[in-house]
Write an enzyme that holds these catalytic residues in place. Structure first.
Site, PDB file in Angstrom:
ATOM      1  N   GLN A 119      -4.055  -0.964   9.610  1.00  0.00           N
ATOM      2  CA  GLN A 119      -4.042  -2.423   8.658  1.00  0.00           C
ATOM      3  C   GLN A 119      -5.303  -3.917  10.007  1.00  0.00           C
ATOM      4  O   GLN A 119      -4.780  -3.840  11.186  1.00  0.00           O
ATOM      5  CB  GLN A 119      -2.583  -2.773   8.800  1.00  0.00           C
ATOM      6  CG  GLN A 119      -2.277  -4.763   8.361  1.00  0.00           C
ATOM      7  CD  GLN A 119      -3.338  -4.206   6.709  1.00  0.00           C
ATOM      8  OE1 GLN A 119      -3.262  -3.471   6.119  1.00  0.00           O
ATOM      9  NE2 GLN A 119      -3.982  -5.041   6.689  1.00  0.00           N
ATOM     10  N   ASP A 125     -11.143   2.913   3.440  1.00  0.00           N
ATOM     11  CA  ASP A 125     -11.240   1.545   3.216  1.00  0.00           C
ATOM     12  C   ASP A 125     -13.148   1.049   3.857  1.00  0.00           C
ATOM     13  O   ASP A 125     -13.390  -0.343   3.089  1.00  0.00           O
ATOM     14  CB  ASP A 125     -10.721   0.820   4.674  1.00  0.00           C
ATOM     15  CG  ASP A 125      -9.676   0.074   4.131  1.00  0.00           C
ATOM     16  OD1 ASP A 125      -8.928  -0.090   2.863  1.00  0.00           O
ATOM     17  OD2 ASP A 125      -8.369  -0.241   5.848  1.00  0.00           O
ATOM     18  N   LYS A 177       1.066  -1.553  -0.442  1.00  0.00           N
ATOM     19  CA  LYS A 177      -0.104  -0.372  -0.027  1.00  0.00           C
ATOM     20  C   LYS A 177       1.416   1.287   0.162  1.00  0.00           C
ATOM     21  O   LYS A 177       0.799   2.395  -0.728  1.00  0.00           O
ATOM     22  CB  LYS A 177      -0.721   0.340   1.451  1.00  0.00           C
ATOM     23  CG  LYS A 177      -2.155  -0.728   1.278  1.00  0.00           C
ATOM     24  CD  LYS A 177      -3.114  -1.431   1.901  1.00  0.00           C
ATOM     25  CE  LYS A 177      -3.333  -2.360   2.383  1.00  0.00           C
ATOM     26  NZ  LYS A 177      -4.775  -2.471   3.256  1.00  0.00           N
TER      27      LYS A 177
END
Ligand code: NDP
Length: 285
Positions: free
Chosen positions: A97, A120, A53
């Site tokens: 994460q 997200d 990422k």
């Protein structure tokens, strides 16, 4: 018949390229887009995802602000960090994460992220927006799957789509997105008896299970479109999907590979959401 391969890696590269001028425009306006990437603990798979990422941020021109916290971090400490990031003007998107260590509730942490920075797409506000057809950030993996289907020039209207898996981050939002495109949608899961009976009727299959090669070619309808979200290791330790690629490609009309299918698209959509968040924050969107 041998299926056409839907190359998620190439599509992700195109999407990433298209984001660069948008990032550039923001930078020229004095507002380089920023993504906060929070990693708690040292889970090896999470380290790889985070690295990928961050690399994508570099390619697009997004500043990544990394926060690596120890596995012993308390929930209160993490919530404090999220609050600081919510209030930080240099941060357009916040990515925590998952999975988080056992002492931290991921639900609480996701709920603490400001919905306008929820790149997200996991916040209940984003999920609710998707459910009711209002604008909001889409979860990156199902969003990427929709882009892959679109890239095949496939019209979902009136087609029967079967989603295998019902998680909050993939299966459920995936089903809603397919429904938005007028597919007739069936959601299957671990309590579904005779999965193959549903798959045989499916024009489109999206597999998000986490079981190596669960879906075989003989279970599929000839000519169907198969998107494989799964990321598993096979008996030889090689990365593979939920679909047995070799047998499925003989039956399907289109299929995504693993690796090189949904994985890179997830990251490309994270970048898309981040640029969009930055544009909104600057009043450019
Ligand atoms: P979860 O474990 O949260 O969900 C798995 C789902 O599969 C559950 O709903 C479960 O049913 C269902 N399931 C389990 N066994 C069966 C079965 N035999 N038949 C039908 N359904 C079954 O996983 P995620 O949704 O988070 O992820 C799914 C897969 O996708 C994983 O391999 C993951 O690594 C991968 N993934 C890949 C991403 C990418 O970028 N490529 C991003 C996110 C995930 P039940 O609800 O009844 O337990």
């Amino acid at each position: 018949m041998t299926a056409s391969i839907l190359d998620g890696k190439a599509l992700a590269a195109r999407i990433t390229d298209e984001l660069k001028p948008r990032a550039q425009r923001l930078a020229e306006a004095g507002r380089r887009p920023g993504l906060a990437v929070v990693l708690v603990g040292d889970d090896p798979a999470s380290q790889v995802y985070v690295r990928n990422k961050i690399r994508a941020c570099e390619k697009v021109g997004v500043e990544s602000l990394e926060y690596r916290l120890s596995a012993q971090t308390s929930e209160a400490e993490l919530l404090e960090r999220i609050e600081a990031l919510n209030n930080d003007d240099a941060v357009d998107g916040i990515l925590v994460q998952l999975p988080l260590p056992a002492q931290i509730s991921s639900d609480k942490v996701i709920a603490a992220i400001s919905p306008d920075k929820d790149v997200d797409g996991f916040h209940v506000a984003s999920a609710g927006a998707l459910m009711t057809g209002r604008p909001g950030f889409l979860p990156c993996t199902p969003y990427g799957v929709m882009k892959i289907i679109e890239s095949a020039g496939y019209d979902l209207a009136g087609k029967h789509a079967v989603v295998v898996g019902r998680s909050n981050i993939v299966g459920k939002p995936q089903a809603l997105l397919l429904l938005q495109r007028h597919a007739t949608v069936t959601i299957t899961h671990s309590r579904t008896p005779d999965l193959a009976q549903f798959l045989r009727q499916a024009d489109v299959v999206v597999a998000a299970v986490g079981r190596a090669k669960l879906i075989k070619g003989e279970m599929l309808k000839p000519g169907c479109l198969v998107v494989d979200v799964g990321m598993n290791r096979d008996e030889n330790g090689r990365l593979c999907g939920d679909v047995d690629f070799e047998s499925a490609r003989e039956v399907a009309g289109w299929i995504t590979p693993v690796p090189g299918g949904v994985g890179p698209m997830t990251i490309a959509m994270l970048m898309t959401n981040t640029i969009e968040a930055a544009e909104r924050h600057c009043g450019l969107a």
